[in-house]
Design an enzyme around this catalytic site. Structure first.
Site, PDB file in Angstrom:
ATOM      1  N   THR A  72       0.875  -1.150   0.075  1.00  0.00           N
ATOM      2  CA  THR A  72      -0.027  -0.029  -0.057  1.00  0.00           C
ATOM      3  C   THR A  72       1.177   0.977  -0.353  1.00  0.00           C
ATOM      4  OG1 THR A  72       0.085   0.202   2.607  1.00  0.00           O
ATOM      5  CG2 THR A  72      -1.626  -0.987   0.863  1.00  0.00           C
ATOM      6  N   LYS A  76       4.075   1.625  -3.749  1.00  0.00           N
ATOM      7  CA  LYS A  76       3.282   1.383  -4.951  1.00  0.00           C
ATOM      8  C   LYS A  76       4.289   1.381  -5.830  1.00  0.00           C
ATOM      9  CE  LYS A  76      -2.039   1.024  -3.548  1.00  0.00           C
ATOM     10  NZ  LYS A  76      -2.787   0.753  -4.010  1.00  0.00           N
TER      11      LYS A  76
END
Ligand code: ATR
Length: 270
Positions: A72, A76
């Site tokens: 997350t 990313k």
């Protein structure tokens, strides 16, 4: 949630990396599924500040019982630099949200936001090949969905957005990756489309305006959402009243979990 998994020396370890960490949901989604499917694995939250990412990956590479991770924010994009292989969707989107080590400890990563959406739609029995699709919204999730839709053989993609320059940039990116798919900026008018997808955040709050005018819908159309909570957004309710088929936001999430599990080496049937 109380962990009921018995962790032993044989348990395979997975992680969910983030900074901050306390909000992450992946461990509480994956652990009950590992248990349900009788898989001896555990997913733990891993708090990785950005400056530690390189050392973190180096450490994991040296750890044979670490299988992979959900990724997350803010990792990313930066994690891509440390991956040995990036899937087609990850390359197109320019960001990855899951990764796993192969038997040679090579880190393989990809993005399943778009493939999760398309897989959920197809599993619900909705056809998209050769269909004309209107996507309202051009943010992060929309970007991933647009590439996956084009990859699934749709005939036409219209992209509407409050900020038209963002829609135009996405049209450009998808057109150049999929020259055989007709992709155009569009007003938020569903006329002439088979499928309408709301990828905006409109619908999260009760007082949000609608992303499209439901009076312009007709019963032959499918209206799809990516918002999971509330389950039935105002536009889905309105579309149902018109007689349209509707598709909830939840399957996108469930199918992303199944896609990630597959790379981790497990088959979570949905
Ligand atoms: P996500 O990562 O969930 O896709 P995002 O990247 O912030 O979130 O994208 C949010 C989308 O909702 C964008 O398309 C945004 O439009 P803009 O590009 O014009 O910002 C859209 N959106 C958010 N609030 C909106 C509003 N009040 N009216 C119309 N569109 C809105």
């Amino acid at each position: 949630m109380q962990a009921t998994l018995e962790i032993s020396g044989k348990t395979r370890v997975f992680g969910c990396i983030s900074d901050p960490i306390s909000h992450v949901r992946a461990p509480s989604v994956f652990n009950p599924l590992f248990e349900k499917h009788g898989i001896d694995a555990v997913m733990v939250p891993l708090h990785v500040p950005p400056r530690g990412l390189s050392d973190f990956i180096m450490g994991l590479r040296a750890m044979p019982n670490f299988g992979g991770m959900s990724i997350t924010l803010p990792h990313k994009v930066p994690i891509m630099e440390f991956c040995d292989e990036i899937g087609q969707q990850g390359k197109l989107v320019g960001a990855v949200n899951y990764a796993a080590f192969d038997k040679d400890r090579r880190l393989i990563a990809d993005n399943c936001d778009g493939s999760g959406f398309v897989s959920g739609l197809l599993a619900a029995g909705h056809e998209i090949a050769q269909r004309r699709i209107l996507m309202v919204g051009a943010g992060g999730a929309a970007r991933a969905i647009a590439f996956s839709l084009a990859d699934s053989g749709i005939s036409h993609l219209g992209i509407a957005n409050r900020t038209m320059s963002t829609a135009e940039a996405l049209v450009e990116a998808v057109s150049s990756a999929y020259p055989n798919t007709e992709v155009q900026p569009a007003p938020p008018n569903p006329k002439g489309f088979d499928v309408i997808i709301n990828t905006t955040s409109l619908g999260l709050n009760e007082d949000d305006k609608l992303p499209i005018d439901p009076k312009l819908l007709n019963p032959s159309q499918l209206v799809a959402e990516i918002i999971m909570n509330p389950e039935e957004t105002a536009i889905l309710k309105a579309a149902k009243t018109v007689g349209c088929r509707i598709h909830y936001g939840r399957p996108m999430f469930d199918h992303q979990v199944a896609i990630q599990a597959k790379l981790f080496g497990y088959n979570f049937s949905i």
